[in-house]
Motif scaffolding. Structure first.
Motif, PDB file in Angstrom:
ATOM      1  N   SER A  18       0.867  -1.168   0.000  1.00  0.00           N
ATOM      2  CA  SER A  18       0.000   0.000   0.000  1.00  0.00           C
ATOM      3  C   SER A  18       0.909   1.226   0.000  1.00  0.00           C
ATOM      4  O   SER A  18       2.140   1.101   0.011  1.00  0.00           O
ATOM      5  CB  SER A  18      -0.870  -0.006   1.254  1.00  0.00           C
ATOM      6  N   TYR A  19       0.301   2.402   0.015  1.00  0.00           N
ATOM      7  CA  TYR A  19       1.119   3.614   0.158  1.00  0.00           C
ATOM      8  C   TYR A  19       1.892   3.578   1.464  1.00  0.00           C
ATOM      9  O   TYR A  19       3.058   3.976   1.515  1.00  0.00           O
ATOM     10  CB  TYR A  19       0.235   4.867   0.099  1.00  0.00           C
ATOM     11  N   SER A  21     -10.901   0.635  -3.413  1.00  0.00           N
ATOM     12  CA  SER A  21     -11.638   1.513  -2.499  1.00  0.00           C
ATOM     13  C   SER A  21     -11.218   2.976  -2.564  1.00  0.00           C
ATOM     14  O   SER A  21     -11.795   3.806  -1.871  1.00  0.00           O
ATOM     15  CB  SER A  21     -11.462   1.009  -1.059  1.00  0.00           C
ATOM     16  N   VAL A  22     -10.204   3.300  -3.388  1.00  0.00           N
ATOM     17  CA  VAL A  22      -9.699   4.675  -3.423  1.00  0.00           C
ATOM     18  C   VAL A  22     -10.027   5.337  -4.760  1.00  0.00           C
ATOM     19  O   VAL A  22     -10.419   4.674  -5.718  1.00  0.00           O
ATOM     20  CB  VAL A  22      -8.169   4.717  -3.163  1.00  0.00           C
ATOM     21  N   THR A  23      -9.838   6.645  -4.806  1.00  0.00           N
ATOM     22  CA  THR A  23     -10.179   7.409  -6.005  1.00  0.00           C
ATOM     23  C   THR A  23      -9.094   7.273  -7.072  1.00  0.00           C
ATOM     24  O   THR A  23      -7.941   6.948  -6.767  1.00  0.00           O
ATOM     25  CB  THR A  23     -10.338   8.892  -5.659  1.00  0.00           C
ATOM     26  N   TYR A  46      -6.077   9.292  -6.104  1.00  0.00           N
ATOM     27  CA  TYR A  46      -5.237   8.625  -5.108  1.00  0.00           C
ATOM     28  C   TYR A  46      -4.367   7.567  -5.788  1.00  0.00           C
ATOM     29  O   TYR A  46      -3.174   7.447  -5.506  1.00  0.00           O
ATOM     30  CB  TYR A  46      -6.100   7.974  -4.028  1.00  0.00           C
ATOM     31  N   LYS A  47      -4.976   6.802  -6.692  1.00  0.00           N
ATOM     32  CA  LYS A  47      -4.230   5.756  -7.390  1.00  0.00           C
ATOM     33  C   LYS A  47      -3.061   6.358  -8.170  1.00  0.00           C
ATOM     34  O   LYS A  47      -1.970   5.781  -8.214  1.00  0.00           O
ATOM     35  CB  LYS A  47      -5.151   4.990  -8.338  1.00  0.00           C
ATOM     36  N   HIS A  65       4.354   7.767  -6.304  1.00  0.00           N
ATOM     37  CA  HIS A  65       5.260   7.583  -5.162  1.00  0.00           C
ATOM     38  C   HIS A  65       5.976   6.241  -5.238  1.00  0.00           C
ATOM     39  O   HIS A  65       7.170   6.136  -4.931  1.00  0.00           O
ATOM     40  CB  HIS A  65       4.503   7.693  -3.835  1.00  0.00           C
ATOM     41  N   ALA A  66       5.255   5.186  -5.652  1.00  0.00           N
ATOM     42  CA  ALA A  66       5.886   3.872  -5.779  1.00  0.00           C
ATOM     43  C   ALA A  66       7.012   3.920  -6.811  1.00  0.00           C
ATOM     44  O   ALA A  66       8.089   3.346  -6.605  1.00  0.00           O
ATOM     45  CB  ALA A  66       4.846   2.822  -6.162  1.00  0.00           C
TER      46      ALA A  66
END
Length: 266
Positions: free
Chosen positions: A32-33, A76-78, A81-82, A88-89
């Motif tokens: 995850s983040y 579950s995220v927008t 956000y994705k 970031h990844a």
């Protein structure tokens, strides 16, 4: 006032000059983040620690190195956000790839999707025999390998083979991946971790000039992405740093004196 305790998703320890970074999110070590942030912090910690000469990444348990991003989280995220999650990844794995210290991926189990993307950002990949599969099957979710997979796999394989594996969503055994050059070594399951650590220790002082190992890595990782003339310029600058090091003096002296070098990492 209440406080929350952040769950530990990345374990970081140092042993004999080796930073051990363990992804720990049972059952499949999906990220995850929050996990990527902890991985990012671990990479930086290893960079700044002058007593760390090699980084080794592994997954907790025996079934998975990493199965990639947490799909339930993505569900579950927008979309915004994705996007920032993928950005970031990418930044985290680029930081891993550009760290001037050797990075070894110990593939103890299945290494698929984003897990393979993490492994592709490492310098050396060592797998446990008959322990799992590797591949980028994101096509089955209707998305592409978005944490560097399309770029790094196409640099590790001929382009046509990279496209084949990603568009067909193929998974392959560690043995088949080694034949393609994606995996450097396969060790037997018995004493797998001990063998990985023994391999990693050969790049630490006094066995190797560890900063020179890191500079070879930098020359390859950065130089391969620029024009030849620019890559040669980078190589010359890194070589000059090597010439100025205590280890170069020791290595040249040891050669002339017909003895084994005793390197300090300086």
């Amino acid at each position: 006032m209440t406080t929350t305790t952040e769950r530990t998703l990345v374990n970081y320890t140092v042993s004999d000059g080796i930073a051990i970074i363990e992804l720990t999110n049972a059952p499949a070590n999906t990220y995850s983040y929050e996990m990527m942030s902890q991985l990012d912090n671990a990479i930086l910690q290893a960079r700044f620690d002058e007593n760390v000469h090699v980084l080794v990444l592994r997954g907790a348990g025996e079934k998975f190195f990493c199965a990639g991003a947490d799909i339930s989280m993505l569900n579950s995220v927008t979309p915004t956000y994705k996007y920032y999650f993928c950005l970031h990844a990418n930044e985290t794995l680029t930081r891993l790839e550009q760290t001037p210290k050797l990075v070894i991926a110990a593939l103890n189990g299945h290494t698929v999707g984003g897990g393979l993307e993490i492994a592709l950002a490492c310098d050396i990949r060592i797998a446990r025999r008959n322990a799992g599969k590797v591949g980028l099957p994101e096509i089955n979710l209707g998305v592409l390998p978005g944490t560097g997979g399309t770029q790094r796999l196409a640099r590790a394989l001929p382009k046509n083979k990279a496209i084949e594996y990603m568009t067909e969503g193929k998974l392959m055994s560690f043995e088949d991946a080694q034949e393609l050059g994606l995996i450097n070594y396969i060790y037997e399951s018995e004493n797998f971790w001990e063998q990985v650590m023994q391999y990693a220790k050969q790049f630490c002082p006094p066995n190797r000039a560890s900063r020179t190992v890191g500079r070879i890595k930098r020359a390859v990782q950065s130089g391969a992405e620029v024009a030849l003339a620019d890559g040669l310029a980078l190589e010359r600058e890194l070589q000059q740093l090597c010439f100025q090091s205590e280890d170069a003096k020791e290595g040249i002296a040891a050669y002339n004196e017909k003895r084994k070098g005793n390197f300090s990492g300086r």
